[in-house]
Design a protein around this motif. Structure first.
Motif, mmCIF file in Angstrom:
data_model
loop_
_atom_site.group_PDB
_atom_site.id
_atom_site.type_symbol
_atom_site.label_atom_id
_atom_site.label_comp_id
_atom_site.label_asym_id
_atom_site.label_seq_id
_atom_site.Cartn_x
_atom_site.Cartn_y
_atom_site.Cartn_z
ATOM 1 N N LEU A 83 -2.606 103.032 -24.179
ATOM 2 C CA LEU A 83 -3.220 103.334 -25.475
ATOM 3 C C LEU A 83 -2.916 102.197 -26.442
ATOM 4 O O LEU A 83 -1.781 101.746 -26.529
ATOM 5 C CB LEU A 83 -2.657 104.651 -26.009
ATOM 6 C CG LEU A 83 -2.975 105.898 -25.172
ATOM 7 C CD1 LEU A 83 -2.115 107.075 -25.614
ATOM 8 C CD2 LEU A 83 -4.466 106.229 -25.271
ATOM 9 N N GLY A 84 -3.950 101.708 -27.115
ATOM 10 C CA GLY A 84 -3.727 100.695 -28.150
ATOM 11 C C GLY A 84 -3.802 99.265 -27.645
ATOM 12 O O GLY A 84 -4.179 98.368 -28.385
ATOM 13 N N SER A 85 -3.472 99.042 -26.347
ATOM 14 C CA SER A 85 -3.477 97.651 -25.857
ATOM 15 C C SER A 85 -4.452 97.452 -24.698
ATOM 16 O O SER A 85 -4.754 96.313 -24.339
ATOM 17 C CB SER A 85 -2.069 97.285 -25.374
ATOM 18 O OG SER A 85 -1.734 98.074 -24.241
ATOM 19 N N ASN A 86 -4.902 98.579 -24.070
ATOM 20 C CA ASN A 86 -5.822 98.482 -22.934
ATOM 21 C C ASN A 86 -5.232 97.724 -21.745
ATOM 22 O O ASN A 86 -5.957 97.195 -20.909
ATOM 23 C CB ASN A 86 -7.130 97.820 -23.373
ATOM 24 C CG ASN A 86 -8.335 98.373 -22.605
ATOM 25 O OD1 ASN A 86 -8.279 99.522 -22.120
ATOM 26 N ND2 ASN A 86 -9.380 97.585 -22.457
ATOM 27 N N THR A 87 -3.923 97.669 -21.665
ATOM 28 C CA THR A 87 -3.254 97.042 -20.514
ATOM 29 C C THR A 87 -3.282 98.018 -19.336
ATOM 30 O O THR A 87 -2.997 99.204 -19.520
ATOM 31 C CB THR A 87 -1.797 96.718 -20.894
ATOM 32 O OG1 THR A 87 -1.802 95.701 -21.888
ATOM 33 C CG2 THR A 87 -0.998 96.243 -19.695
ATOM 34 N N PRO A 88 -3.651 97.555 -18.128
ATOM 35 C CA PRO A 88 -3.658 98.475 -16.988
ATOM 36 C C PRO A 88 -2.309 99.173 -16.783
ATOM 37 O O PRO A 88 -1.260 98.544 -16.919
ATOM 38 C CB PRO A 88 -3.989 97.561 -15.807
ATOM 39 C CG PRO A 88 -4.761 96.441 -16.416
ATOM 40 C CD PRO A 88 -4.140 96.217 -17.756
ATOM 41 N N THR A 129 15.732 93.493 -24.225
ATOM 42 C CA THR A 129 14.694 92.690 -23.568
ATOM 43 C C THR A 129 13.846 93.613 -22.709
ATOM 44 O O THR A 129 14.313 94.673 -22.276
ATOM 45 C CB THR A 129 15.296 91.604 -22.651
ATOM 46 O OG1 THR A 129 15.847 92.232 -21.492
ATOM 47 C CG2 THR A 129 16.349 90.781 -23.359
ATOM 48 N N TRP A 130 12.579 93.232 -22.473
ATOM 49 C CA TRP A 130 11.716 94.054 -21.627
ATOM 50 C C TRP A 130 10.580 93.256 -21.031
ATOM 51 O O TRP A 130 10.301 92.148 -21.454
ATOM 52 C CB TRP A 130 11.167 95.240 -22.418
ATOM 53 C CG TRP A 130 10.171 94.893 -23.489
ATOM 54 C CD1 TRP A 130 8.821 94.781 -23.350
ATOM 55 C CD2 TRP A 130 10.440 94.624 -24.862
ATOM 56 N NE1 TRP A 130 8.242 94.442 -24.548
ATOM 57 C CE2 TRP A 130 9.209 94.332 -25.491
ATOM 58 C CE3 TRP A 130 11.607 94.557 -25.634
ATOM 59 C CZ2 TRP A 130 9.113 94.024 -26.852
ATOM 60 C CZ3 TRP A 130 11.510 94.248 -26.990
ATOM 61 C CH2 TRP A 130 10.274 93.997 -27.585
ATOM 62 N N ALA A 131 9.955 93.861 -20.031
ATOM 63 C CA ALA A 131 8.793 93.238 -19.380
ATOM 64 C C ALA A 131 7.816 94.322 -18.925
ATOM 65 O O ALA A 131 7.681 95.363 -19.576
ATOM 66 C CB ALA A 131 9.261 92.355 -18.237
ATOM 67 N N HIS A 134 4.653 84.248 -17.699
ATOM 68 C CA HIS A 134 3.881 83.072 -17.307
ATOM 69 C C HIS A 134 4.159 81.964 -18.300
ATOM 70 O O HIS A 134 4.216 82.209 -19.504
ATOM 71 C CB HIS A 134 2.396 83.400 -17.264
ATOM 72 C CG HIS A 134 1.692 82.631 -16.187
ATOM 73 N ND1 HIS A 134 0.537 81.926 -16.388
ATOM 74 C CD2 HIS A 134 1.979 82.434 -14.895
ATOM 75 C CE1 HIS A 134 0.163 81.331 -15.261
ATOM 76 N NE2 HIS A 134 0.999 81.626 -14.350
ATOM 77 N N SER A 135 4.308 80.769 -17.832
ATOM 78 C CA SER A 135 4.940 79.674 -18.562
ATOM 79 C C SER A 135 4.396 79.436 -19.958
ATOM 80 O O SER A 135 5.154 79.094 -20.858
ATOM 81 C CB SER A 135 4.843 78.390 -17.761
ATOM 82 O OG SER A 135 3.480 78.118 -17.502
ATOM 83 N N CYS A 169 -0.445 92.015 -19.155
ATOM 84 C CA CYS A 169 1.019 92.041 -19.100
ATOM 85 C C CYS A 169 1.629 92.434 -20.451
ATOM 86 O O CYS A 169 1.929 93.602 -20.668
ATOM 87 C CB CYS A 169 1.573 90.749 -18.543
ATOM 88 S SG CYS A 169 1.263 89.301 -19.541
ATOM 89 N N HIS A 170 1.751 91.503 -21.418
ATOM 90 C CA HIS A 170 2.456 91.838 -22.662
ATOM 91 C C HIS A 170 1.535 92.203 -23.828
ATOM 92 O O HIS A 170 1.959 92.175 -24.991
ATOM 93 C CB HIS A 170 3.369 90.684 -23.056
ATOM 94 C CG HIS A 170 4.756 90.790 -22.473
ATOM 95 N ND1 HIS A 170 5.660 91.737 -22.892
ATOM 96 C CD2 HIS A 170 5.385 90.088 -21.512
ATOM 97 C CE1 HIS A 170 6.801 91.588 -22.217
ATOM 98 N NE2 HIS A 170 6.657 90.585 -21.373
#
Ligand code: SF4
Length: 768
Positions: A745-750, A371-373, A412-413, A194-195
């Motif tokens: 790129l850089g974070s390997n986040t899907p 803000t972002w997600a 997530h909390s 996610c982040h």
């Protein structure tokens, strides 16, 4: 009397599609939440829990990580928070007979929704290698069994230890300590999906991977830009903060491929105008951007800011701040001087006037928050897009002053708290040094596997044991078919959970499920009732106390499970007092106060009503712990999302009645969907171009270079006002479409927000 669990999986033949809503919450939100809570929990339990939720002496909502205002209202929760509590605190439990009557083959045919409806897990169960059934076991067994499997490994790196963002700080700290004392940094966690892009970008540019604002900054801002985020469903109490900001004169701009109800109008059920009136219009400007176009939009605005400065030198940029606190402006200027506006118009799908209007709003605002997600982080250029958010804010000094800043909103909390506690496969050396000093052992220094890398390591046969502290990785991660096959290739999978999900069904050769206490459950240890703590999206840390007795005496807390496992694996004669940790969580906090910066005097601070706020250099003093000691203005190459003709850019989304992979119901009322999830949202004009129509059934086929097509079968086409060329479908179902190799790129986040797909008439169903 708790309800009966559903026997059959609900058929999707009741699917109804209505026009989407234009506002969020209101009376329907209240009735929907309360009928669910009262129906599932009964009036007394529902009242006890909802009245303690997010209160200073109560428990923290286990759903998203939206911060709590200092002044709490009596009902300090939203519709989805009430759903999350109800889902966890049900008194329905999985009976012992369940395991005999449901084989894993049967359970594998069940939906996530059906699995979650079976009730709370209340006994440890074991699936022996070669068996198709789980069998109940006593609590002595799992620790002995896991210990023997871990000790039998050739290397600790043949095991991986996953964390879901529900784990509290104290749990996360002893967990990472155990894993490192065992000898590996294989600590993948849900933030990898996610982040992670946020952490990577902000650490490099600002020296902190978290929000640079405090809760009250929302109310004092002039302009709030909400990018790639659907707060109405994923952070619903944020709508209250946006309403307050509007009341104080702020403008709100929403940037999203989907016209989400919660970005347009909010009917605050805590107000008369929200209950019976029109509510509050939120977005003053809605930019229906093409998926992946956010970076081009941000560069467009920064360019306008620099042009305005050139037209009126010394009046636009915050020169004092830039000179004193930043570096990289000159290179940035040179880069944007070559900016290709036509490419940006294509990449964003927006009109020049729309982007210029936002630029004017930015120039006329003194204090700006962005803000972002996931709509920003789950893109190939997610990291660079967040760097462009930082660039834009730095130009006019919108960091480190009231009403201004960069604020990723966590889903997530305690996902942020877990990272703060050391749940990271790439731990900083300073953290490992502090751990070594505190516990007199040398932690491993070699970086471990993140979530995608862990699946790839399983594919290579390098991971034999998978241990998950909560979560549902095989459903949450991309490339479902590949992830499930990889997980099935392991020797042992262990899930610490409150309720059933797909990850209990897709197992290694051998498997264990260890039932644990939930956030609402009172956690009694030898020294008495224990509390734990969490960290929200704006770095506030507060205590959370269980509110009701557990549904069974046979449950162990996560701290108990981790510390007992550590004793079974590492023994009791080492430098770490695992039993002491279990006995009294204050001892865990004592160690945290000596290892984790900002937690000094933790046990006193956490007992303050409302807790405390962690130090944050950019917010508190405009100090930036970057490689240069200054905030970094960076140059980032714009690479628009390429989408061939006849294809669409699909993003995976949550429905309104869903939290991560947990499905509370088959409805998504804001988008007009009732009684089903097998839908794909497509713009009506695209349907005409594709020769398809609303209601037709299609197979959604994704294409990734060098890999076979992936298919999400038999989806009902919903003509929906998405941005042109963009489509959407629910995850986890649509995760099957995302290649494991498709990462940021850089974070390997899907990259779950830009999947290139084609729609084909649905193939006739194959015989079972
Ligand atoms: S906004 Fe998030 S944290 Fe707050 S009650 Fe709703 S789901 Fe829970």
């Amino acid at each position: 009397m708790p309800r009966k669990p559903p026997v059959a999986d609900p058929a999707y033949d009741q699917l109804r599609v209505d026009p989407p809503e234009s506002w969020a919450a209101g009376l329907p939100g209240v009735t929907s939440a309360m009928s669910y809570a009262l129906g599932e929990l009964g009036p007394r339990r529902a009242l006890t829990l909802l009245s303690r939720m997010n209160q200073k002496d109560g428990f923290d909502c286990m759903s998203c990580a939206w911060p709590d205002p200092d002044h709490r209202t009596r009902a300090e929760f939203c519709e989805n928070g009430a759903r999350a509590v109800t889902w966890e605190a049900t008194t329905l439990t999985v009976p012992t007979s369940f395991w005999a009557s449901h084989s894993l083959t049967d359970l594998a045919s069940r939906s996530e929704y059906w699995l979650g409806q079976q009730g709370r897990l209340v006994e440890p169960v074991h699936k022996a290698a070669g068996s198709d059934h789980y069998e109940p076991i006593s609590w002595v067994e799992p620790f002995r069994l896991v210990a023997s499997r871990l000790r039998a490994l050739e290397s600790p790196d043949q095991a991986a230890f996953y964390t879901s963002g529900r784990a509290a700080n104290e749990t996360a700290f002893v967990y990472q300590l155990f894993v490192r004392a065992f000898g590996t940094n294989n600590l993948p966690d849900c933030s990898n999906m996610c982040h992670e892009s946020t952490g990577t970008a902000m650490l490099e540019t600002l020296g902190v991977g978290k929000s640079t604002i405090a809760y009250d900054d929302f109310a004092t801002s002039d302009l709030i830009i909400v990018m790639g985020q659907n707060p109405g469903t994923n952070h619903p109490r944020m709508l209250g903060a946006l309403e307050d900001a509007k009341r104080n004169g702020a403008a709100i701009v929403a940037v999203n491929p989907l016209p989400e109800a919660g970005l347009r109008r909010f009917k605050n059920p805590k107000t008369v105008r929200g209950l019976v009136g029109r509510g509050t219009d939120l977005a003053d400007q809605f930019l229906q951007i093409r998926s992946g176009g956010d970076m081009a939009l941000l560069q467009w605005i920064s360019r306008r800011v620099l042009q305005a400065e050139d037209a009126h030198p010394g009046t636009v940029l915050d020169h004092e701040f830039l000179a004193e606190h930043t570096d990289g402006l000159a290179q940035f200027r040179a880069h944007l001087a070559l900016f290709d506006e036509d490419a940006a118009l294509t990449a964003t799908g927006l009109a020049r006037e729309e982007m210029d209007e936002l630029a004017d709003r930015y120039l006329s605002a003194d204090r700006v928050i962005v803000t972002w997600a996931m709509g920003i982080t789950q893109h190939r250029k997610g990291v660079d897009t967040i760097k462009e958010i930082v660039n834009l804010l730095l130009l006019r000094g919108n960091i480190g002053r009231p009403g201004a800043g960069a604020s990723p909103i966590r889903g997530h909390s305690n996902v942020q708290g877990d990272r703060t506690m050391g749940i990271w496969e790439r731990p900083p050396a300073a953290f490992l040094d502090a751990l070594a000093d505190e516990f007199s052992f040398e932690p491993p220094r070699r970086h471990g596997f993140d979530s995608v890398q862990a699946i790839e390591a399983m594919q290579r046969g390098e991971i034999k044991v998978w241990f998950a502290l909560g979560g549902n990785l095989v459903a949450a991660i991309s490339d479902t078919a590949a992830a499930e096959e990889a997980m099935r290739g392991t020797d042992l999978t262990v899930q610490v959970s409150t309720k059933l999900n797909r990850s209990h069904v897709v197992t290694g050769a051998e498997a264990l499920i260890l039932p644990t206490l939930g956030r609402t459950d009172v956690d009694l240890q030898a020294s008495g009732a224990q509390f734990v703590s969490v960290e929200d999206s704006v770095c506030a840390v507060h205590a959370t106390h269980g509110a009701v007795p557990p549904v069974s005496d046979n449950l162990l807390s996560e701290v108990s499970i981790v510390t007992r496992l550590a004793r079974a694996v590492l023994g009791d004669d080492g430098p770490i007092d695992w039993a002491g940790f279990e006995h009294d969580y204050d001892t865990i906090r004592e160690s945290i106060s000596r290892v984790v910066p900002g937690f000094e005097d933790f046990n006193r601070l956490i007992r303050r009503k409302g807790g405390f706020v962690l130090p944050n250099g950019p917010r508190d003093s405009r100090t930036f712990a970057t490689s240069t000691g200054r905030a970094r203005i960076t140059v980032n190459e714009l690479v628009p999302v390429e989408c061939p003709d006849g294809r669409l850019i699909l993003q995976t989304i949550r429905s309104h009645d869903q939290f991560n992979t947990t499905t509370y119901s088959l409805n998504d009322r804001y988008r007009g969907i009732h009684g089903g999830r097998d839908v794909v949202f497509v713009n009506p004009s695209d349907l005409v171009d594709l020769g398809l129509s609303d209601g037709s059934r299609v197979d959604v086929v994704s294409e990734w270079p060098g890999e076979p097509d992936r298919v999400l079968r038999n989806q009902r086409v919903v003509a929906y006002p998405t941005s042109r060329g963009c489509a959407a479908a629910y995850f986890p179902e649509a995760n099957v479409l995302v290649s494991l190799s498709s990462t940021a790129l850089g974070s390997n986040t899907p990259v779950s927000k830009a999947v290139i797909v084609r729609l084909e008439p649905a193939a006739p169903p194959t015989a079972p």
